[in-house]
Motif scaffolding. Structure first.
Motif, PDB file in Angstrom:
ATOM      1  N   MET A  98       0.728  -1.068  -0.081  1.00 56.83           N
ATOM      2  CA  MET A  98      -0.027   0.209   0.108  1.00 56.83           C
ATOM      3  C   MET A  98       0.738   1.309  -0.100  1.00 56.83           C
ATOM      4  O   MET A  98       2.095   1.171   0.108  1.00 56.83           O
ATOM      5  CB  MET A  98      -0.787  -0.014   1.172  1.00 56.83           C
ATOM      6  N   ALA A  99       0.372   2.341  -0.211  1.00 48.89           N
ATOM      7  CA  ALA A  99       0.852   3.666  -0.082  1.00 48.89           C
ATOM      8  C   ALA A  99       1.466   3.876   1.515  1.00 48.89           C
ATOM      9  O   ALA A  99       0.872   3.323   2.410  1.00 48.89           O
ATOM     10  CB  ALA A  99       0.063   4.867  -0.539  1.00 48.89           C
ATOM     11  N   SER A 100       2.562   4.489   1.457  1.00 46.31           N
ATOM     12  CA  SER A 100       3.015   4.941   2.776  1.00 46.31           C
ATOM     13  C   SER A 100       2.126   5.804   3.476  1.00 46.31           C
ATOM     14  O   SER A 100       1.234   6.786   3.091  1.00 46.31           O
ATOM     15  CB  SER A 100       4.238   5.697   2.665  1.00 46.31           C
ATOM     16  N   LEU A 101       2.013   5.899   4.954  1.00 44.24           N
ATOM     17  CA  LEU A 101       1.028   6.345   5.645  1.00 44.24           C
ATOM     18  C   LEU A 101       1.927   7.804   5.925  1.00 44.24           C
ATOM     19  O   LEU A 101       2.876   8.105   6.110  1.00 44.24           O
ATOM     20  CB  LEU A 101       1.044   5.948   7.241  1.00 44.24           C
ATOM     21  N   GLY A 102       0.603   8.693   6.162  1.00 47.87           N
ATOM     22  CA  GLY A 102       1.401  10.209   6.227  1.00 47.87           C
ATOM     23  C   GLY A 102       1.424  10.438   7.836  1.00 47.87           C
ATOM     24  O   GLY A 102       0.820   9.984   8.562  1.00 47.87           O
ATOM     25  N   ARG A 103       2.240  11.598   7.931  1.00 49.47           N
ATOM     26  CA  ARG A 103       2.448  11.969   9.414  1.00 49.47           C
ATOM     27  C   ARG A 103       1.569  13.158   9.767  1.00 49.47           C
ATOM     28  O   ARG A 103       1.564  14.325   8.878  1.00 49.47           O
ATOM     29  CB  ARG A 103       3.916  12.227   9.590  1.00 49.47           C
ATOM     30  N   TYR A 126      -0.113   8.463  12.508  1.00 45.86           N
ATOM     31  CA  TYR A 126       0.183   7.769  11.102  1.00 45.86           C
ATOM     32  C   TYR A 126      -1.223   7.514  10.656  1.00 45.86           C
ATOM     33  O   TYR A 126      -1.856   6.607  11.248  1.00 45.86           O
ATOM     34  CB  TYR A 126       1.027   6.731  11.185  1.00 45.86           C
ATOM     35  N   LEU A 127      -1.672   8.263   9.504  1.00 44.04           N
ATOM     36  CA  LEU A 127      -2.798   8.096   8.847  1.00 44.04           C
ATOM     37  C   LEU A 127      -2.889   7.948   7.254  1.00 44.04           C
ATOM     38  O   LEU A 127      -1.773   8.333   6.817  1.00 44.04           O
ATOM     39  CB  LEU A 127      -3.826   9.190   9.230  1.00 44.04           C
ATOM     40  N   LEU A 128      -3.738   7.459   6.777  1.00 44.07           N
ATOM     41  CA  LEU A 128      -3.691   7.186   5.260  1.00 44.07           C
ATOM     42  C   LEU A 128      -4.298   8.827   4.938  1.00 44.07           C
ATOM     43  O   LEU A 128      -4.994   9.522   5.588  1.00 44.07           O
ATOM     44  CB  LEU A 128      -4.951   6.518   4.757  1.00 44.07           C
ATOM     45  N   THR A 142       7.470   7.549  22.227  1.00 44.86           N
ATOM     46  CA  THR A 142       7.077   6.092  22.110  1.00 44.86           C
ATOM     47  C   THR A 142       6.170   5.659  21.075  1.00 44.86           C
ATOM     48  O   THR A 142       5.197   6.475  20.830  1.00 44.86           O
ATOM     49  CB  THR A 142       6.638   5.584  23.665  1.00 44.86           C
ATOM     50  N   LEU A 143       6.768   4.866  20.362  1.00 42.52           N
ATOM     51  CA  LEU A 143       5.782   4.350  19.135  1.00 42.52           C
ATOM     52  C   LEU A 143       4.852   3.503  19.725  1.00 42.52           C
ATOM     53  O   LEU A 143       5.070   2.526  20.467  1.00 42.52           O
ATOM     54  CB  LEU A 143       6.678   3.500  18.049  1.00 42.52           C
ATOM     55  N   VAL A 144       3.451   3.646  19.215  1.00 41.14           N
ATOM     56  CA  VAL A 144       2.442   3.049  19.909  1.00 41.14           C
ATOM     57  C   VAL A 144       1.683   1.982  18.705  1.00 41.14           C
ATOM     58  O   VAL A 144       1.279   2.852  17.573  1.00 41.14           O
ATOM     59  CB  VAL A 144       1.357   3.578  20.623  1.00 41.14           C
ATOM     60  N   LEU A 145       1.800   0.911  18.818  1.00 39.17           N
ATOM     61  CA  LEU A 145       0.658   0.073  17.649  1.00 39.17           C
ATOM     62  C   LEU A 145      -0.348  -0.579  18.586  1.00 39.17           C
ATOM     63  O   LEU A 145       0.105  -1.430  19.353  1.00 39.17           O
ATOM     64  CB  LEU A 145       1.711  -0.801  17.064  1.00 39.17           C
ATOM     65  N   SER A 199       0.922   5.538  16.362  1.00 35.21           N
ATOM     66  CA  SER A 199       1.075   6.845  16.547  1.00 35.21           C
ATOM     67  C   SER A 199       2.524   6.907  17.596  1.00 35.21           C
ATOM     68  O   SER A 199       2.835   5.866  17.721  1.00 35.21           O
ATOM     69  CB  SER A 199       0.094   7.497  17.362  1.00 35.21           C
ATOM     70  N   ILE A 200       3.018   8.419  17.705  1.00 35.66           N
ATOM     71  CA  ILE A 200       4.128   8.245  18.677  1.00 35.66           C
ATOM     72  C   ILE A 200       3.584   9.139  19.614  1.00 35.66           C
ATOM     73  O   ILE A 200       3.130  10.314  19.364  1.00 35.66           O
ATOM     74  CB  ILE A 200       5.325   9.105  17.788  1.00 35.66           C
TER      75      ILE A 200
END
Length: 807
Positions: free
Chosen positions: A347-352, A364-366, A404-407, A502-503
């Protein structure tokens, strides 16, 4: 302490000697960098000193030299800890603090160094380091004693460290293309026995294979050589023999130069065709391949072809809609339940997207297509079972690595209600590598989440503290299993999931109920860290090994505030003995000390009536000024002089408290001056009376108990207070100092006698008026201040008749 791996260094030396004279590489000059930093004692991550050094590409080895120093010979050297991390800030746990649950703690490179000797340089050598920024985190560990030190009583010692970095590497390493074959020619000559190349893989690669074939090997026939030496003229040449085997040792490494510790190393030996397949390779970085003639074979010359075969994800030209299950085209192998590595959709990269200006608040969103990018949440995504869905995010240096990167991944229950199978969802987040069909389930070098519909937990969250710089690939895939046989089957309907990526700072921007998340700056490096309360520790203030509960903190607050009520007896005694100024000062001290400790005693349970700095000023002013007025009251000085000294002391103490309220001199200077005045007046009285002043009875019953209480309180304050027992020891200080006033205050003051008038009458009746004496009865020994006729005291002209010291 030297950390040197001998065979690694020997390997690099051999490469250096061989490659200097070849066309593949040339040794470049050393790169030096040095700096000096100040060290602090570790309380939490905010205490560390951060540095960074950029390791150039193609570096063979880097040497870090650390030299710690103290500010003077009188200062005891303290152990220094240094952590090294490539790509992000090091994770530091010097006291084995536990992390919050669901934290991903694996780091690409992390080294720990201890410096235990003053002025001795400690070297640490890393062979074949990864290029890019390396971060240093340096600090002093806590001393074994947690005693609270008074600044002027403790040695004023500063600690620092000098850092020198030296890196060596190669330049002009030949770059080859993965799109065409490479002809390689090696011999047994020292300068041509190996070849080193670098290459870059396409950005959608999920698998590649390095193949060696078409080998032509020229070797010496040892048996023929022995025959010729015995039967043939020695001048005849030895004929070489040819073979199609490939005695080559192939070493492949990502980002850094090959070394004996390289993961991908293959000895081809007698194979005619030699190949090595790498799944989920590192992208966006240089890849290195070292080809060396195998010394176990008697080879004079070898020629071969080097090929690359690559497999990549299918890239979509447009963004995927939210319902992609039926929209995507299944490949010809879609009926197979076994996914190949390249069964993936890119897929396309997610935007910031930053919705406010807070630090470390990034989502990070579409990006919906159109002239103006509109952010779209990653929700209600259909996850197929016949392909891996892949997208990527960018973690940038400076702005992202301090958070902190959160998934967060969760099933949508509505999509599971119609399913006849149990479903397992695989989610893999991998740095600089794309998880394909074969690697998403293992996710060996990445962050993994696995959700199962048979479990009650239909969501999960993973935290990556201080994430490393790079492109992180997020891959998703589902698997369906028959509920009765547990066998893998084709999904009749793809599950839907919601994803949040997100971060944030600390732990979702917070630190639980025992801490607060704050941003800090060390040099040019910005990072978030928790400020923990009540003895709690750890990245998210979740380690309660030495923590205290809210009830314990409430007890500490009550002890520190209510212990000030012991000033009430002193206030009553002062009023009874007509020391009204002193009674006002004691009341002031009791009130502001209680209010100050109500605000200062705990970070969990507190009440701040006014600004903290104002409360602190008022508390220290009242405490120090109480000493001043008490000791002036004990001195034998005229009332006007005492009044002037009280006013002057108030101004001086206020200045001292504002200048350095936590220093010992703010207390010692006014107390010392008042003591000089008091003892000076007592000495003058001894000289005039020619006998002990004050009398033994006062000394034994009043002075000694009061002084013992005062010195006990000061001793507790100066030498026994620790972080752990503060609430008890400081409360004892309050009790001891307030009760000492009850013993030290002189007896009740009476109306003064006009010595001038009395002296004038005496002058008219006597020629020796200057030597006249007035005999006054002493009242100080009586608790109620009544005069006794059994004792008298002579007061010379000029003495203050309104003061009668206790005797």
């Amino acid at each position: 302490m030297y950390q040197i791996i001998s065979h690694d260094i020997l390997f690099l030396i051999i490469i250096s000697v061989l490659l200097i004279k070849t066309n593949y590489a040339a040794y470049f000059s050393d790169v030096h960098w040095s700096t000096a930093i100040k060290l602090s004692q570790y309380e939490s991550y905010r205490s560390v000193t951060l540095l960074s050094y950029n390791v150039p590409e193609q570096t063979a080895d880097v040497s870090f030299s650390f030299q710690a120093k103290t500010s003077g010979k009188a200062c005891t050297f303290r152990e220094v800890h240094v952590y090294l991390q490539q790509g992000s800030y090091p994770l530091v746990t010097p006291y084995n603090e536990t992390y919050p649950p669901n934290f991903y703690l694996n780091r690409t490179d992390l080294f720990h160094i201890e410096i235990q000797k003053d002025a001795d340089a400690v070297s640490y050598i890393i062979s074949s380091p990864r290029p890019g920024n390396w971060y240093f985190a340096a600090f002093l560990p806590k001393p074994t004693s947690d005693k609270i030190q008074i600044k002027e009583l403790d040695k004023s010692c500063m600690y620092g460290m000098f850092v020198v970095v030296e890196s060596r590497g190669y330049d002009n390493i030949e770059e080859i293309s993965t799109e065409k074959s490479q002809h390689v020619h090696l011999t047994q000559q020292a300068t041509q026995s190996q070849a080193l190349y670098r290459f870059v893989l396409p950005k959608d690669t999920v698998e590649y294979t390095v193949k060696i074939d078409n080998c032509i090997v020229t070797s010496l026939d040892t048996s023929a050589e022995q025959t010729n030496t015995s039967n043939v003229n020695e001048t005849e040449p030895v004929l070489p023999s040819r073979s199609t085997n490939c005695p080559i040792v192939m070493t492949i490494e990502a980002e850094m130069l090959p070394s004996p510790k390289s993961k991908f190393k293959l000895a081809c030996g007698n194979k005619t065709v030699c190949s090595k397949t790498v799944l989920s390779p590192v992208l966006h970085k240089w890849m290195y391949i070292l080809l060396t003639v195998d010394n176990d074979f008697n080879v004079s010359e070898i020629q071969f072809q080097l090929h690359f075969e690559k497999k990549g994800c299918e890239s979509l030209k447009l963004l995927l809609p939210k319902t992609i299950y039926e929209a995507t085209t299944r490949d010809k192998n879609s009926n197979s339940l076994q996914l190949s590595q390249d069964s993936c959709i890119k897929m396309a990269s997610l935007g910031r997207f930053i919705f406010n200006q807070l630090t470390f608040n990034l989502s990070y969103l579409l990006s919906e297509p159109g002239p103006i990018p509109i952010p779209a949440m990653l929700d209600k995504l259909y996850i197929p079972d016949y392909q891996v869905l892949v997208t990527d995010i960018s973690v940038q240096e400076g702005t992202d690595i301090g958070g902190t990167l959160v998934l967060d991944v969760r099933f949508i229950k509505a999509s599971l209600e119609t399913s006849k199978h149990s479903i397992v969802l695989f989610v893999c987040l991998m740095k600089n590598s794309i998880p394909g069909g074969e690697t998403i389930a293992s996710c060996e070098t990445g962050v993994q989440i696995i959700l199962n519909t048979t479990s009650e937990q239909l969501k999960d969250t993973v935290y990556v503290p201080y994430p490393e710089v790079g492109i992180w690939y997020l891959a998703l895939n589902s698997r369906c299993y028959k509920k009765d046989t547990k066998a893998v089957t084709r999904c009749l309907g793809a599950p839907q999931v919601d994803i949040d990526l997100s971060i944030s700072g600390c732990l979702d921007g917070q630190c639980g109920e025992y801490g607060a998340c704050q941003d800090y700056i060390s040099g040019v490096h910005v990072f978030s860290s928790c400020k923990c309360f009540a003895g709690w520790r750890g990245y998210g203030c979740t380690d309660g090994t030495h923590g205290r509960s809210k009830n314990e903190e409430l007890v500490a607050l009550l002890l520190l505030t209510l212990s000030n009520l012991f000033f009430i007896p002193s206030i009553i005694v002062a009023l009874y003995r007509r020391y009204f100024t002193e009674a006002a000062v004691y009341t002031y001290t009791m009130f502001w000390s209680a209010i100050y400790h109500a605000c200062d005693a705990s970070d969990l349970v507190y009440y701040c009536l006014l600004d903290y700095d104002l409360l602190s000023f008022a508390d220290f002013l009242g405490s120090i000024y109480s000493f001043w007025v008490t000791m002036l009251a004990m001195a034998v000085i005229p009332t006007k002089v005492r009044t002037f000294a009280q006013a002057l002391g108030a101004l001086g103490v206020a200045v001292g408290v504002e200048y350095k309220r936590h220093g010992i001199f703010a207390f010692a200077l006014p107390a010392g001056i008042a003591a000089i005045v008091m003892f000076g007046s007592w000495g003058l009285q001894c000289k005039r009376r020619r006998k002990l002043f004050p009398q033994k009875r006062y000394i034994l019953l009043h002075l000694i108990p009061g002084v013992v209480l005062a010195f006990t309180g000061m001793g507790i304050f100066a030498f026994l207070e620790t972080e752990e027992n503060y609430k008890y020891t400081h409360s004892c200080w309050h009790v001891a100092m307030s009760l000492s006033v009850v013993f030290l205050l002189p007896g009740r003051q009476t109306k003064g006698i006009d010595i001038t008038e009395t002296s004038s009458n005496n002058l008219t009746n006597s020629n020796s008026a200057t030597n006249s004496r007035i005999v006054l009865s002493s009242y100080a020994d009586m608790p109620n201040g009544h005069v006794t006729s059994s004792e008298s005291v002579e007061i010379s002209m000029g003495d203050n008749p309104a003061y009668s010291p206790p005797e």
